[in-house]
Structure formats: C-alpha cells, structure tokens
Design an enzyme around this catalytic site. Structure first.
Site, short mmCIF file in Angstrom:
data_model
loop_
_atom_site.label_atom_id
_atom_site.label_comp_id
_atom_site.label_asym_id
_atom_site.label_seq_id
_atom_site.Cartn_x
_atom_site.Cartn_y
_atom_site.Cartn_z
N HIS A 1 -12.56 1.60 0.55
CA HIS A 1 -13.11 0.92 1.39
C HIS A 1 -13.35 -0.27 0.75
O HIS A 1 -14.04 -1.00 1.53
CB HIS A 1 -13.59 0.89 2.47
CG HIS A 1 -13.23 2.92 4.11
ND1 HIS A 1 -14.00 3.36 4.28
CD2 HIS A 1 -11.92 2.54 3.81
CE1 HIS A 1 -12.96 4.00 5.01
NE2 HIS A 1 -12.04 3.27 4.53
N GLY B 1 -11.28 -0.42 13.21
CA GLY B 1 -10.48 0.37 14.23
C GLY B 1 -11.23 0.54 15.39
O GLY B 1 -11.29 -0.01 16.13
N ILE B 2 -12.45 1.60 14.93
CA ILE B 2 -13.71 1.66 16.10
C ILE B 2 -14.84 0.71 16.04
O ILE B 2 -15.14 0.47 16.90
CB ILE B 2 -14.33 3.64 15.76
CG1 ILE B 2 -12.82 4.73 15.53
CG2 ILE B 2 -15.36 3.50 15.66
CD1 ILE B 2 -13.64 5.49 14.31
N LYS C 1 2.96 0.79 2.82
CA LYS C 1 2.86 0.11 3.91
C LYS C 1 3.26 -1.39 3.00
O LYS C 1 2.48 -1.72 2.06
CB LYS C 1 1.54 -0.45 4.44
CG LYS C 1 1.98 0.86 6.12
CD LYS C 1 -0.04 0.76 5.85
CE LYS C 1 -0.35 2.01 6.77
NZ LYS C 1 -1.65 2.01 6.21
N ASN D 1 0.84 -1.09 -0.04
CA ASN D 1 0.33 0.20 -0.06
C ASN D 1 0.96 1.41 0.42
O ASN D 1 1.32 1.94 1.10
CB ASN D 1 -1.12 -0.18 1.73
CG ASN D 1 -1.83 1.00 1.06
OD1 ASN D 1 -1.61 1.91 0.40
ND2 ASN D 1 -2.67 0.90 2.13
N ARG E 1 -10.36 6.96 20.86
CA ARG E 1 -9.88 6.28 22.36
C ARG E 1 -10.11 8.04 23.02
O ARG E 1 -10.51 7.59 24.40
CB ARG E 1 -9.43 5.48 22.48
CG ARG E 1 -9.18 4.29 21.84
CD ARG E 1 -7.30 3.92 21.62
NE ARG E 1 -7.29 4.38 20.24
CZ ARG E 1 -6.39 3.55 19.20
NH1 ARG E 1 -5.74 2.55 19.55
NH2 ARG E 1 -5.73 4.37 18.80
N ASN F 1 -10.32 4.57 10.63
CA ASN F 1 -9.89 6.37 10.38
C ASN F 1 -10.15 7.23 9.49
O ASN F 1 -11.24 8.84 9.83
CB ASN F 1 -8.18 6.85 10.12
CG ASN F 1 -6.99 6.63 10.52
OD1 ASN F 1 -7.50 6.53 12.31
ND2 ASN F 1 -6.38 5.41 10.69
N GLY F 2 -10.70 6.74 8.50
CA GLY F 2 -11.91 6.72 6.99
C GLY F 2 -13.18 6.28 7.69
O GLY F 2 -12.75 5.14 8.20
N HIS G 1 -18.25 0.51 8.29
CA HIS G 1 -16.44 0.26 7.83
C HIS G 1 -16.13 2.10 9.09
O HIS G 1 -16.24 3.28 8.74
CB HIS G 1 -16.29 0.58 6.95
CG HIS G 1 -14.25 0.02 7.18
ND1 HIS G 1 -13.08 -0.66 6.81
CD2 HIS G 1 -13.46 1.39 7.70
CE1 HIS G 1 -11.95 -0.38 7.13
NE2 HIS G 1 -12.52 1.21 7.23
N LEU G 2 -15.97 1.83 10.36
CA LEU G 2 -15.11 2.47 10.88
C LEU G 2 -13.89 2.74 11.88
O LEU G 2 -13.87 1.64 12.50
CB LEU G 2 -16.84 2.66 12.69
CG LEU G 2 -17.61 2.93 12.02
CD1 LEU G 2 -18.50 2.96 13.37
CD2 LEU G 2 -18.19 3.24 11.30
N ARG H 1 -2.45 -2.27 -3.52
CA ARG H 1 -3.45 -1.45 -3.11
C ARG H 1 -4.01 0.11 -3.72
O ARG H 1 -2.99 0.61 -3.52
CB ARG H 1 -4.32 -1.76 -1.86
CG ARG H 1 -4.89 -0.52 -0.90
CD ARG H 1 -5.23 0.03 0.10
NE ARG H 1 -6.50 0.30 0.40
CZ ARG H 1 -7.23 0.78 1.32
NH1 ARG H 1 -6.37 0.24 2.96
NH2 ARG H 1 -8.36 1.09 1.76
P1 AMP Z 1 -8.36 2.06 11.15
O1 AMP Z 1 -8.22 2.88 10.27
O2 AMP Z 1 -9.31 0.43 11.31
O3 AMP Z 1 -6.64 1.92 11.69
O4 AMP Z 1 -8.66 2.84 13.02
C1 AMP Z 1 -8.01 3.36 12.69
C2 AMP Z 1 -8.46 3.93 14.24
O5 AMP Z 1 -9.67 3.54 15.25
C3 AMP Z 1 -8.19 4.94 15.19
O6 AMP Z 1 -7.89 6.53 14.36
C4 AMP Z 1 -8.67 4.85 17.15
O7 AMP Z 1 -9.81 6.10 16.67
C5 AMP Z 1 -9.75 3.81 16.17
N1 AMP Z 1 -9.85 2.84 17.39
C6 AMP Z 1 -8.88 1.66 17.82
N2 AMP Z 1 -8.12 1.16 18.23
C7 AMP Z 1 -10.23 1.79 19.30
C8 AMP Z 1 -10.76 1.64 20.10
N3 AMP Z 1 -10.22 0.35 21.70
N4 AMP Z 1 -11.65 2.04 20.98
C9 AMP Z 1 -11.82 3.13 20.44
N5 AMP Z 1 -10.69 3.25 19.03
C10 AMP Z 1 -10.51 3.03 18.58
#
Ligand code: AMP
Length: 405
Positions: free
Chosen positions: A186, A336-337, A14, A7, A290, A217-218, A214-215, A97
């Site tokens: 995504h 992530g979220i 990455k 990526n 978080r 960064n985006g 999908h929650l 990607r």
């Molecule tokens: P990703 O783009 O899927 O890697 O998601 C990254 C985002 O997930 C980060 O910016 C965090 O805001 C969120 N995240 C990761 N772990 C947690 C958690 N345990 N609780 C809340 N948000 C989280």
C-alpha cells in the site's frame, strides 16, 4: 498529459485514463474493469466520465487472455460514441501498479528490460500479483508502442525503513540469501496521504510526522517521520499486521504447525486460509465492514467480537508507532473503511484519550469526501480523514518519470 493507469491482476485489468497537469488539475476521462479473464464468461465495464457525456457500457463475453481484454479497452477508449480519445497514440504514458521489486528500486522507474527482470525476480515473493503485473506491462507495450511504460511499486515508499524495522529476528542469511525481510505494501496510498496531510496542515513534507492508517480490503499502517516511512505493519507479504477483511494479520507462527497437525491441512491450505478465510470473515462470517458494523448493531455477538479485534489491533499499532514517531502531528485515516466508517474510527479512537487521541463525535460523523479533521477543537493531536487516490498518485508519478528520465 494523457496517462493510462493500469492495475493488472491474475484475471482482471483495472484502468483509468486521466488528463493531468498536477495534483490539483486533472480530469478523469474514463475508468473501467476487465474481469473474469480466462473464465467461461468475461465482463468489461467501461465508464466514460467526460462532464455532460457520462455513460456506462458493459460487455459480457469470454475473454481468453489479458491481450484480448486490453484490445477491448483500446476499442472502447477510441470508440466514436463511447470513447474519449480518437487514437491510442494520444496516450502519452502508461503507469502500471506493480506489487514488489524488493530492494531493487526505491522509486518509480521507466520500464526497461532490467526493470522487467527485477519484477520477474520477485515472482516467488509476490506470486499472485507480480506475474499478472508483468503481463499487464507486456500487453500495454504491444498496444501503446509509442507511450513510455512506467512501473510504480507498492513496496517503494517503505524502502526508507531502517534495518531494525525491516529485519526479522531470524538467521541472517535468510535475508542475505533469500531476501526475507519486511517490505510493506500500500506504499502508493501511504505516500499519497502523507503528501496530502502535509499540504492540509501547511507543513513541509520533510517536517511531517504521521501515523497513516489505510483500512480497505487490505489494511496496513505506516509510521512516518520527516515525511518518510520508518515502519509499516505488512511484512514480506501483505498477510502480516492488522486484522483485515479475510486476512489474519499477526499470528504466532507455531500456531500453524499445531492447527495443521490437528486438521491435516498442508502449508498451502494453511496460508490460503490465513489469507482468505481469516480476519473479520474468520471470526464472524462476513468480510465487508458495512455488514460487520450492521450485524454488530443488531446484536450479533461474533460481529461485535470481530470489530473489537479489528479496532484493538489498530490501537496496539498506534501505541507502538507513537513510540517511534516523536512530535506526532496527526493520525490519518484513509481507504474504504478509514474514509467512510465513522463507527470504526470511533471504536479505534475511543480509549486512546490517555495518548492524546480525542475524537469529536459530530465531526467524526459528518459525511464528506474532502480531507478533514475530526479531533476535538482543543486537542493537540490532529485526527485526519484523507481520501486516498492511488490511481492519481500513479498518474502523477508516471508523468514526472516521463518528464525527468
Ligand atoms: P477499498 O479496498 O479501499 O476499496 O475498501 C473496500 C472496503 O471498504 C470494503 O470491503 C468495505 O468493507 C469498506 N467500506 C466501504 N464503504 C464503507 C462504509 N460506508 N462503511 C464501512 N465500510 C465501508
């Protein structure tokens, strides 16, 4: 088959090296990040993941180009101590990607001069990603001349949307002449969790009806009918739709002219602000969920407001997608979220009971890394948490494409 997943971003690469047979049989051999390419000091973080030989190696020195970055990756992968292969020729395929190819390809393709031309054609619609993705392909071709290169497009899964979902109600020649339409992003993640949800529920992919959320960064959502995407929340760029860490999501376009008039911002500054200074960050000053959740729990009013906006926008999209997906089997939370934040899942589901969304608090709060269901035992609508794995999806599609083309 050993597949390298790449990526490439404007200043980063990455990578993951996987040895895989299928979705259930794969070994992640190494993973890493090359960052700050072109800056005064660069960094390579390389992790060897072979069981019993796990290690991490960090190099800090200038990386003038993606070519230099990739040469470090090859050196680390083949290093007698830190490496996981003896020779770069062991890599049998490279999966890239790629943000967008518009309507040109609706599936993963082997890279050819025509594919590269299509990626180049979409530079204006993906100015931050497509040029970097193409650079990643060029550099990988140089270092892995014997390995087929494969492009996996973030837009491809959404190509099944009907015109009523992908067209904007603007002069039609904006679409025919300038290709303006909803593309969605995504796609690799929405596709992966759709298949995983079908497997989890024991239903054929062609029969599955989902709303995937999908929650990360985006943030984006997709309406899935019969295993295919029929609508998605991101648009011609990833700015449309949900409230995100730093992106506004949906906004009245006339608001841009008004605020530009008030502040003197030009259109580039405005779009930059909507991408980088809006969303959760714009409301409460921080974009990591978080920190937002912790600040809201501490009673910071604007963190609470940011969470409310974030959850409310998702609730509205759930309502909209329920209208277009009959016989819905499940809501699917991922990224992530979506995978990790039970307070956010709780806020989204709370108040949607009249739509059959009935979350079980204990199941929701139980930590797990596995696909799981978190609705109340007697609820008809399932609520699933499915960890996404975009790199695995890319590796699987790369292998499949090499074997079938
Ligand atoms: P990703 O783009 O899927 O890697 O998601 C990254 C985002 O997930 C980060 O910016 C965090 O805001 C969120 N995240 C990761 N772990 C947690 C958690 N345990 N609780 C809340 N948000 C989280």
């Amino acid at each position: 088959m050993k597949i390298l997943v790449i990526n490439a971003g404007s200043s980063s690469i990455k990578y993951q090296l996987m040895d895989l047979t299928d979705v259930h049989h794969y070994t992640l051999l190494a993973t890493g990040l090359v960052e700050k390419i072109g800056e005064s000091t660069g960094r390579v973080t390389h992790k060897t993941l072979i069981p019993g030989h796990e290690s991490q190696h960090v190099e800090d020195d200038p990386l003038p180009s993606h070519r230099e970055g990739m040469s470090r990756v090859v050196a680390l992968l083949t290093d007698p101590d830190k490496g996981v292969i003896r020779d770069a020729a062991e890599i049998e395929g490279v999966g890239h990607r790629v943000l967008s190819c518009g309507e040109v390809y609706s599936d993963t393709v082997r890279v050819t001069p025509e594919v590269k031309a299509a990626i180049r054609e979409f530079f204006p619609l993906g100015p931050l990603h497509n040029p970097a993705n193409l650079m990643g392909i060029d550099v990988a071709e140089e270092f892995f001349p014997h390995a087929p290169q494969v492009a996996i497009f973030d837009t491809a899964f959404h190509q099944t949307m009907p015109p009523k979902a992908f067209l904007y109600a603007v002069p039609y020649d904006w679409y025919t002449t300038h290709r303006l339409r909803r593309y969605g992003f995504h796609g690799t993640s929405h596709k992966y969790v759709t298949q995983e949800a079908a497997d989890y529920l024991g239903l054929p992919l062609a029969d599955i009806n989902l709303i995937t959320i999908h929650l990360g960064n985006g943030c984006s959502m997709a309406a899935i009918r019969g295993g295919k995407c029929v609508d998605t929340s991101m648009g011609v760029t990833p700015l449309e739709g949900l409230v995100m860490g730093t992106r506004s999501g949906d906004i009245d376009p006339a608001a841009l002219e008004y605020i530009m008039g008030q502040t003197g911002m030009d259109i580039h500054q405005m779009i930059n602000a909507l991408n980088k200074a809006a969303g959760l960050k714009g409301i409460c000053g921080v974009n990591d969920m978080r920190e937002v959740v912790a600040a809201a729990a501490d009673g910071t009013p604007l963190a609470e407001t940011a969470l409310e906006l974030f959850a409310y926008r998702i609730q509205k999209y759930i309502g909209a997608y329920m209208a277009v997906v009959p016989k819905l089997h499940a809501l699917v939370f991922t990224a992530g979220i979506g995978e990790n934040s039970f307070p956010v899942r709780d806020r989204i589901c709370r108040g949607l009971e009249h739509l059959g969304v009935r979350l079980d608090a204990a199941r929701n709060e139980a930590p797990s890394r596995e696909p799981r269901e978190i609705q109340q035992a007697d609820a008809a609508l399932k609520i699933l948490v499915i960890p996404t794995n975009e790199e695995l999806q890319i590796a699987l599609e790369t292998k499949h494409t090499i074997e079938t083309s």
